[in-house]
Write a protein that holds these residues in place. Sequence first.
Motif, PDB file in Angstrom:
ATOM      1  N   CYS A   1     -29.397   6.232  47.449  1.00 35.72           N
ATOM      2  CA  CYS A   1     -30.687   6.847  47.094  1.00 35.72           C
ATOM      3  C   CYS A   1     -30.515   8.313  46.724  1.00 35.72           C
ATOM      4  N   HIS A   2     -29.737   9.035  47.511  1.00 36.89           N
ATOM      5  CA  HIS A   2     -29.493  10.441  47.214  1.00 36.89           C
ATOM      6  C   HIS A   2     -28.808  10.608  45.863  1.00 36.89           C
ATOM      7  N   LYS A   3     -27.896   9.676  45.551  1.00 34.77           N
ATOM      8  CA  LYS A   3     -27.211   9.747  44.251  1.00 34.77           C
ATOM      9  C   LYS A   3     -28.206   9.524  43.114  1.00 34.77           C
TER      10      LYS A   3
ATOM     11  N   GLU B   1     -30.252  12.666  42.879  1.00 41.06           N
ATOM     12  CA  GLU B   1     -29.430  13.734  42.308  1.00 41.06           C
ATOM     13  C   GLU B   1     -29.260  13.547  40.805  1.00 41.06           C
ATOM     14  N   ASP B   2     -29.034  12.296  40.390  1.00 37.57           N
ATOM     15  CA  ASP B   2     -28.858  12.013  38.955  1.00 37.57           C
ATOM     16  C   ASP B   2     -30.124  12.352  38.175  1.00 37.57           C
ATOM     17  N   LYS B   3     -31.278  11.999  38.746  1.00 35.58           N
ATOM     18  CA  LYS B   3     -32.530  12.275  38.034  1.00 35.58           C
ATOM     19  C   LYS B   3     -32.803  13.772  37.978  1.00 35.58           C
TER      20      LYS B   3
ATOM     21  N   ALA C   1     -25.724  20.813  36.310  1.00 35.08           N
ATOM     22  CA  ALA C   1     -26.266  20.607  34.963  1.00 35.08           C
ATOM     23  C   ALA C   1     -25.657  21.589  33.972  1.00 35.08           C
ATOM     24  N   VAL C   2     -25.352  22.792  34.433  1.00 37.65           N
ATOM     25  CA  VAL C   2     -24.705  23.793  33.578  1.00 37.65           C
ATOM     26  C   VAL C   2     -23.287  23.360  33.238  1.00 37.65           C
ATOM     27  N   VAL C   3     -22.586  22.823  34.229  1.00 36.96           N
ATOM     28  CA  VAL C   3     -21.220  22.343  33.986  1.00 36.96           C
ATOM     29  C   VAL C   3     -21.240  21.237  32.930  1.00 36.96           C
ATOM     30  N   ARG C   4     -22.182  20.325  33.058  1.00 31.04           N
ATOM     31  CA  ARG C   4     -22.301  19.251  32.063  1.00 31.04           C
ATOM     32  C   ARG C   4     -22.626  19.821  30.680  1.00 31.04           C
TER      33      ARG C   4
END
Length: 713
Positions: free
Chosen positions: A284-286, A289-291, A425-428
């Motif tokens: 659930c946390h993943k 986190e993804d969203k 998100a910045v790394v991505r």
Amino acid sequence: MDSRLGPASMQLMKTDRSLLSDDNVMMKQILSTHSPSGLEVNVRPILSIVEDILSRSYTGVETVIPGMETLTAEQVEEKAEQVGPIAMIEAISFTIDRIACELSCKCLTGQDGHQTTLSIFTMVSNYQWDAKLVLTLAAFALNYGEFWLLAQIYSSNQLAKSMAILKQVPSIMEHSGLLKPRFDALNTLVQAMLDLTRCIVAFNELPTGYIGRDAPALTTAQATIPTAVYWCVRAVVACVTQIISLTSMGHEHVASTMETWELTTLAHKIKTILDHLRTQLSICHKLIEDKKHYEAYEALQEIFRTIHIDNMKVLRAIIYPRDDIQPLHDGATKRRVNLEVLRRKNVLLLISTLDISQDELSILEQIYNESRQHATRFENLFEVVWIPIVDRDTPWTEAMQNRFESLQSSMPWYTVHHPSIIDPAVVRFVKEKWHFRNKPILVVLDPQGRVVSPNAIHMMWIWGGNAFPFTSVREEALWREEIWRLELLVNGIDPEVLNWIRDGKYIMLYGGDDIEYIRKLTAEARAVARAENIRLEMVYVGKSTKKDKVRRAITTIESEGLSSTWQDLMIWFFWTRLESMLYSKIQLGKVDELDPMVQEIKKLLSYDREGGWAVLARGSEVVVNGHGMTVVRTFAGYDPHWKPNVPAKGFDKSFGDYHNVLHKEAHPCCRFEFPSATGRIPEAMKCPECLRVMEKYITFLCCHDESTMGSFY
């Protein structure tokens, strides 16, 4: 049988058959009691107090020494000043007291553990599952906490002493060694109950905006939570029974194997359920986190699509969005500063891993310092900020911290305070939009935060501070001013070569790692120079790879006096600049244009991959840029082939014509290698010799160097 044994002890002495019975039968009974009224209880503050009580209770019987307080005044005050929890407890204290009484009475009378548990569920039928459990734990904490509080303070407090005597606490503590196995098993079960409760509460705190109630992991957990709550409450009943048996019967009631078995079995069952729920919670946390990561990434893209009056919104999005810390470290003053120091300035974002080399930093620092010394008032508006990119999946170690601090302390420009403040998100974004892999890039933002160059490090290597303001427009303008000349290859590297150029000398730059080829090339070149009475200077500039072999070659060249050589840093910078020329053209989309200068750059890089090479020039003008052995054969063919042409054609023309004849005969292959860390790899590339589209291969390479220089971008 001892006549003192009451119902509670009888309950402890017999195996609780319901521990071995089918969960499905018991759960049907429990589920039938569940009738929530819609009453919402914020259980987190209550759980916090329960955790405080239970964590300060049993710390090992050997540490509970009469006359010694185990809590300091500061520790007591940590959670005492909680207005919110106090107000909430006023609303539910009646329920907690009822549960506490139910536990004491039923456990004292020796009722079956399942039946006692069922009666508690009936009392809390109108609450949600997490509230049922936390309220029951709160009731248990009253019982458990009272026992250990008396044990800790009875010798120093008369009121506590009197109460402790009635509960046989002094006698129990005097024989605590005998009871230690029971206390340890009890404590293990209490900790398991707390862990499971925290996990269940965490499910109810998941943000519904980021995870749907139909998510498989969440539905799986929700189906398990009633069973988890049941066994946790059941464990509470077992714990209370243990404490009551001690306070009602005294230390003579020695813990039996059966009693320890019950506690251990419950602890094992709860830990099994906990492992299952933790797995679902991690999933659930993943998902959450993804969203969140997706939303942050989309927001970041929108920021770069929007026009701004200054660069602050962009810099906050890239570096750090909040105001709770000073996110930058000033390399000049060695102090922490805010992002305001970058407002309305041209900002160069130096993005790299912690593996950025000392060679790279040395040249960058040299260019940076020169630009500061000779800058005009306008040019002084640009700043550099180092943004280190680290893998969040790799644990941060002391070695990594030391490496980061070492790099940070050596940089004269701004750096981020710590890599951890950079959002995933910045790394991505950096990897997907700016094509960062592992090699350093230099993204240029103008005073409004617009990206004016996705990677200015190429033009920084080629033209240094002259490339300011480091925009793609400036990059194209600088290329229009360039021609294929020797200065293009050696500017900023070796002042002595520039002096030779000004003096109009013949200059041969050459490379390779085969010492026999080097001996032949330098001997043949020197012989022709003597024969023609020309001033020839030769410089060995190594290879872009095989650093160890290059060093051995330099040692031989210097010991035998074959030619001049360059130091490691000069060799690194030569190949870095040359490769940057190719990647600059790739970035501008002009790598295959029919520009003689581009073709010559590509040839030189290709010859380096195929073995030795040599560039012969007179002053600025390049006479020949050729494959090593072809140039050796050209020099060697002086007497029998092209010497007679020199009086009519001149040395340069005669040498070049004969070289071209040999080159056509040799017809060497052209080859380019792009490391996987390269940010921008062209889909296709034309051969600089025949202009056909080159074939594409995947190569695995190891040069056995301690530190391979390799292609740079």
